[in-house]
Motif scaffolding. Structure first.
Motif, PDB file in Angstrom:
ATOM      1  N   LEU A  93       0.961  -1.087  -0.044  1.00 40.05           N
ATOM      2  CA  LEU A  93       0.577   0.279  -0.061  1.00 40.05           C
ATOM      3  C   LEU A  93       0.523   1.049  -0.061  1.00 40.05           C
ATOM      4  CD1 LEU A  93      -2.630   1.634   0.328  1.00 40.05           C
ATOM      5  CD2 LEU A  93      -2.583   1.492   3.074  1.00 40.05           C
ATOM      6  N   GLN A  94       1.443   1.018   0.993  1.00 41.43           N
ATOM      7  CA  GLN A  94       2.646   2.477   1.001  1.00 41.43           C
ATOM      8  C   GLN A  94       4.099   2.091  -0.459  1.00 41.43           C
ATOM      9  OE1 GLN A  94       5.290   2.367   4.376  1.00 41.43           O
ATOM     10  NE2 GLN A  94       5.719   4.503   4.453  1.00 41.43           N
ATOM     11  N   ALA A  95       3.881   1.894  -0.954  1.00 41.16           N
ATOM     12  CA  ALA A  95       5.228   1.547  -1.977  1.00 41.16           C
ATOM     13  C   ALA A  95       4.091   2.208  -3.936  1.00 41.16           C
ATOM     14  CB  ALA A  95       5.325   0.288  -2.135  1.00 41.16           C
ATOM     15  N   ALA A  96       2.732   1.837  -3.233  1.00 45.39           N
ATOM     16  CA  ALA A  96       1.844   1.918  -4.421  1.00 45.39           C
ATOM     17  C   ALA A  96       1.150   3.277  -4.618  1.00 45.39           C
ATOM     18  CB  ALA A  96       0.250   0.795  -4.455  1.00 45.39           C
ATOM     19  N   VAL A  97       0.713   4.205  -3.117  1.00 46.21           N
ATOM     20  CA  VAL A  97       0.723   5.203  -2.341  1.00 46.21           C
ATOM     21  C   VAL A  97       1.967   6.103  -3.374  1.00 46.21           C
ATOM     22  CG1 VAL A  97       0.258   7.169  -1.043  1.00 46.21           C
ATOM     23  CG2 VAL A  97      -1.517   4.885  -1.150  1.00 46.21           C
ATOM     24  N   ARG A  98       3.224   5.803  -2.802  1.00 39.81           N
ATOM     25  CA  ARG A  98       4.342   6.543  -3.041  1.00 39.81           C
ATOM     26  C   ARG A  98       4.910   6.984  -4.635  1.00 39.81           C
ATOM     27  NH1 ARG A  98       8.761   7.757   0.325  1.00 39.81           N
ATOM     28  NH2 ARG A  98       8.144   7.120   2.337  1.00 39.81           N
ATOM     29  N   ALA A  99       4.170   5.943  -5.298  1.00 44.92           N
ATOM     30  CA  ALA A  99       4.503   5.535  -7.090  1.00 44.92           C
ATOM     31  C   ALA A  99       3.676   7.011  -7.488  1.00 44.92           C
ATOM     32  CB  ALA A  99       4.379   4.674  -7.765  1.00 44.92           C
ATOM     33  N   GLY A 102       4.179  10.428  -6.499  1.00 41.12           N
ATOM     34  CA  GLY A 102       4.832  10.855  -7.041  1.00 41.12           C
ATOM     35  C   GLY A 102       4.758  11.416  -8.465  1.00 41.12           C
ATOM     36  N   ALA A 103       4.200  10.635  -9.321  1.00 41.49           N
ATOM     37  CA  ALA A 103       3.684  10.467 -10.707  1.00 41.49           C
ATOM     38  C   ALA A 103       3.030  11.526 -10.745  1.00 41.49           C
ATOM     39  CB  ALA A 103       3.217   9.320 -11.468  1.00 41.49           C
ATOM     40  N   ALA A 104       2.133  12.114  -9.758  1.00 40.74           N
ATOM     41  CA  ALA A 104       0.901  13.643 -10.266  1.00 40.74           C
ATOM     42  C   ALA A 104       1.681  14.171  -9.465  1.00 40.74           C
ATOM     43  CB  ALA A 104      -0.380  13.004  -8.823  1.00 40.74           C
ATOM     44  N   VAL A 105       2.491  14.458  -8.271  1.00 37.99           N
ATOM     45  CA  VAL A 105       3.391  15.634  -8.375  1.00 37.99           C
ATOM     46  C   VAL A 105       4.515  15.982  -9.557  1.00 37.99           C
ATOM     47  CG1 VAL A 105       5.585  16.663  -6.781  1.00 37.99           C
ATOM     48  CG2 VAL A 105       3.779  15.202  -5.819  1.00 37.99           C
ATOM     49  N   ALA A 106       4.736  15.123 -10.513  1.00 38.93           N
ATOM     50  CA  ALA A 106       5.727  14.941 -11.714  1.00 38.93           C
ATOM     51  C   ALA A 106       4.806  16.050 -12.409  1.00 38.93           C
ATOM     52  CB  ALA A 106       6.142  13.761 -11.991  1.00 38.93           C
ATOM     53  N   ASP A 107       3.395  16.069 -12.286  1.00 35.19           N
ATOM     54  CA  ASP A 107       3.034  16.932 -13.151  1.00 35.19           C
ATOM     55  C   ASP A 107       2.766  18.053 -13.278  1.00 35.19           C
ATOM     56  OD1 ASP A 107       1.542  14.368 -14.530  1.00 35.19           O
ATOM     57  OD2 ASP A 107       0.374  14.059 -13.755  1.00 35.19           O
ATOM     58  N   GLY A 108       3.302  18.549 -12.142  1.00 38.04           N
ATOM     59  CA  GLY A 108       3.363  20.129 -12.073  1.00 38.04           C
ATOM     60  C   GLY A 108       2.736  21.211 -11.673  1.00 38.04           C
ATOM     61  N   GLY A 109       1.806  20.473 -10.671  1.00 36.22           N
ATOM     62  CA  GLY A 109       0.352  21.389 -10.443  1.00 36.22           C
ATOM     63  C   GLY A 109       1.056  21.619  -9.189  1.00 36.22           C
ATOM     64  N   LYS A 110       0.061  22.332  -8.297  1.00 38.85           N
ATOM     65  CA  LYS A 110       0.273  23.143  -7.864  1.00 38.85           C
ATOM     66  C   LYS A 110      -0.350  22.110  -5.813  1.00 38.85           C
ATOM     67  CE  LYS A 110       0.068  28.288  -8.307  1.00 38.85           C
ATOM     68  NZ  LYS A 110      -1.048  29.460  -8.615  1.00 38.85           N
ATOM     69  N   ARG A 111      -1.202  21.266  -6.489  1.00 38.95           N
ATOM     70  CA  ARG A 111      -2.080  20.684  -5.052  1.00 38.95           C
ATOM     71  C   ARG A 111      -2.332  18.746  -5.728  1.00 38.95           C
ATOM     72  NH1 ARG A 111      -8.219  20.086  -4.423  1.00 38.95           N
ATOM     73  NH2 ARG A 111      -8.708  21.084  -6.606  1.00 38.95           N
ATOM     74  N   ILE A 112      -2.582  17.697  -4.893  1.00 36.30           N
ATOM     75  CA  ILE A 112      -2.846  16.761  -5.237  1.00 36.30           C
ATOM     76  C   ILE A 112      -3.723  16.015  -3.931  1.00 36.30           C
ATOM     77  CG2 ILE A 112      -0.645  16.146  -6.666  1.00 36.30           C
ATOM     78  CD1 ILE A 112       0.101  14.389  -4.140  1.00 36.30           C
ATOM     79  N   SER A 113      -4.819  15.704  -4.732  1.00 33.72           N
ATOM     80  CA  SER A 113      -5.303  14.812  -4.282  1.00 33.72           C
ATOM     81  C   SER A 113      -5.439  13.158  -4.131  1.00 33.72           C
ATOM     82  CB  SER A 113      -7.151  15.036  -4.493  1.00 33.72           C
ATOM     83  OG  SER A 113      -7.290  16.543  -4.570  1.00 33.72           O
ATOM     84  N   ILE A 114      -5.573  12.228  -3.470  1.00 31.68           N
ATOM     85  CA  ILE A 114      -6.099  11.070  -2.881  1.00 31.68           C
ATOM     86  C   ILE A 114      -6.715  10.673  -2.343  1.00 31.68           C
ATOM     87  CG2 ILE A 114      -4.523   8.928  -1.732  1.00 31.68           C
ATOM     88  CD1 ILE A 114      -1.700  11.193  -2.090  1.00 31.68           C
ATOM     89  N   ALA A 135      -0.696  14.470 -20.382  1.00 33.08           N
ATOM     90  CA  ALA A 135      -1.504  13.561 -21.197  1.00 33.08           C
ATOM     91  C   ALA A 135      -1.429  11.949 -20.669  1.00 33.08           C
ATOM     92  CB  ALA A 135      -0.183  13.098 -22.447  1.00 33.08           C
ATOM     93  N   GLU A 136      -2.247  11.234 -20.422  1.00 29.85           N
ATOM     94  CA  GLU A 136      -1.328   9.538 -19.666  1.00 29.85           C
ATOM     95  C   GLU A 136      -0.370   9.487 -19.905  1.00 29.85           C
ATOM     96  OE1 GLU A 136      -5.243   6.998 -21.061  1.00 29.85           O
ATOM     97  OE2 GLU A 136      -6.173   8.585 -21.243  1.00 29.85           O
ATOM     98  N   ASP A 137       0.722   8.970 -18.921  1.00 31.86           N
ATOM     99  CA  ASP A 137       1.946   8.339 -19.125  1.00 31.86           C
ATOM    100  C   ASP A 137       1.654   7.406 -18.445  1.00 31.86           C
ATOM    101  OD1 ASP A 137       3.996   8.084 -18.945  1.00 31.86           O
ATOM    102  OD2 ASP A 137       4.638   9.466 -17.595  1.00 31.86           O
ATOM    103  N   THR A 138       1.661   6.512 -19.015  1.00 27.84           N
ATOM    104  CA  THR A 138       1.476   4.587 -18.252  1.00 27.84           C
ATOM    105  C   THR A 138       2.846   3.999 -17.464  1.00 27.84           C
ATOM    106  OG1 THR A 138       1.926   3.304 -20.699  1.00 27.84           O
ATOM    107  CG2 THR A 138      -0.605   4.544 -20.021  1.00 27.84           C
ATOM    108  N   THR A 139       3.656   5.066 -17.903  1.00 30.14           N
ATOM    109  CA  THR A 139       5.268   4.442 -17.330  1.00 30.14           C
ATOM    110  C   THR A 139       4.654   4.202 -15.811  1.00 30.14           C
ATOM    111  OG1 THR A 139       6.170   6.800 -16.726  1.00 30.14           O
ATOM    112  CG2 THR A 139       6.168   5.456 -19.125  1.00 30.14           C
ATOM    113  N   VAL A 140       4.435   4.768 -15.030  1.00 28.98           N
ATOM    114  CA  VAL A 140       4.306   4.228 -13.516  1.00 28.98           C
ATOM    115  C   VAL A 140       3.375   3.241 -13.267  1.00 28.98           C
ATOM    116  CG1 VAL A 140       2.278   5.759 -13.087  1.00 28.98           C
ATOM    117  CG2 VAL A 140       3.631   5.223 -11.259  1.00 28.98           C
TER     118      VAL A 140
END
Length: 182
Positions: A93-99, A102-114, A135-140
């Motif tokens: 669970l922790q690894a999935a949430v981190r990954a 991290g991908a959402a933060v890399a999108d460059g916005g000001k906030r993220i929601s979980i 764009a839909e980036d599926t590498t994560v």
């Protein structure tokens, strides 16, 4: 005579009208019109909205910075731990949430929601990057799908930003009843 009436306990009305407040200088603003249309996709169809009903849910919001994945993972584990899944693989669970975070933060916005939800011994984790047009980036997903308790994962581009989701088995190894096909 007025002193006689006042002495008896009755008051006379004043000889002048009471003071009224002056009218406001700004006119009252009429209500703003609401748009009649809902967000649409490129083909003109209404865009799907994510709804989660009839289950426990928790929404978490973080500023999109380098510490968000760690904070989100720790709080997600604490939240799901409180739901009473003793066989939950907290490391997955922790690894999935981190990954996903991290991908959402890399999108460059000001906030993220979980958003966390559970039903039928499953835990759903949805991470929203509030950056429209990404764009839909599926590498994560390659990282997340390698985890032992992951049942499925997905990514899609919504009008309000990219959505990354993973479904984890909260009680791995327990026999499941599957519907039989007649």
């Amino acid at each position: 005579m007025s002193s006689e009436v006042q002495a008896a306990g009755t008051k006379l009305p004043p000889a002048y009208p009471p003071r009224t407040p002056p009218p406001s200088k700004k006119p009252i603003e009429p209500p703003r019109p609401q748009p009649d249309t809902k967000p649409t996709t490129a083909v003109g169809l209404p865009s799907p909205r994510m709804t989660v009903r009839n289950r426990r849910t928790v929404g978490l919001t973080y500023r999109a910075d380098q510490w968000a994945p760690g904070k989100a993972a720790a709080q997600a584990v604490e939240t799901v731990r409180g739901w009473g899944y003793p066989r939950l693989d907290e490391a997955d669970l922790q690894a999935a949430v981190r990954a996903l975070t991290g991908a959402a933060v890399a999108d460059g916005g000001k906030r993220i929601s979980i958003h966390l939800a559970d039903q039928d011994r499953k835990v759903l984790v949805v991470v929203l990057a509030h950056v429209p047009g990404v764009a839909e980036d599926t590498t994560v997903l390659e990282t997340v799908v390698a985890l032992r308790t992951v049942d499925s994962c997905t990514v899609d581009a919504a009008p309000d930003g990219r959505r990354l989701a993973v479904l984890l088995d909260a009680e791995p190894g327990t026999p499941r009843t599957r519907p039989t096909v007649a």
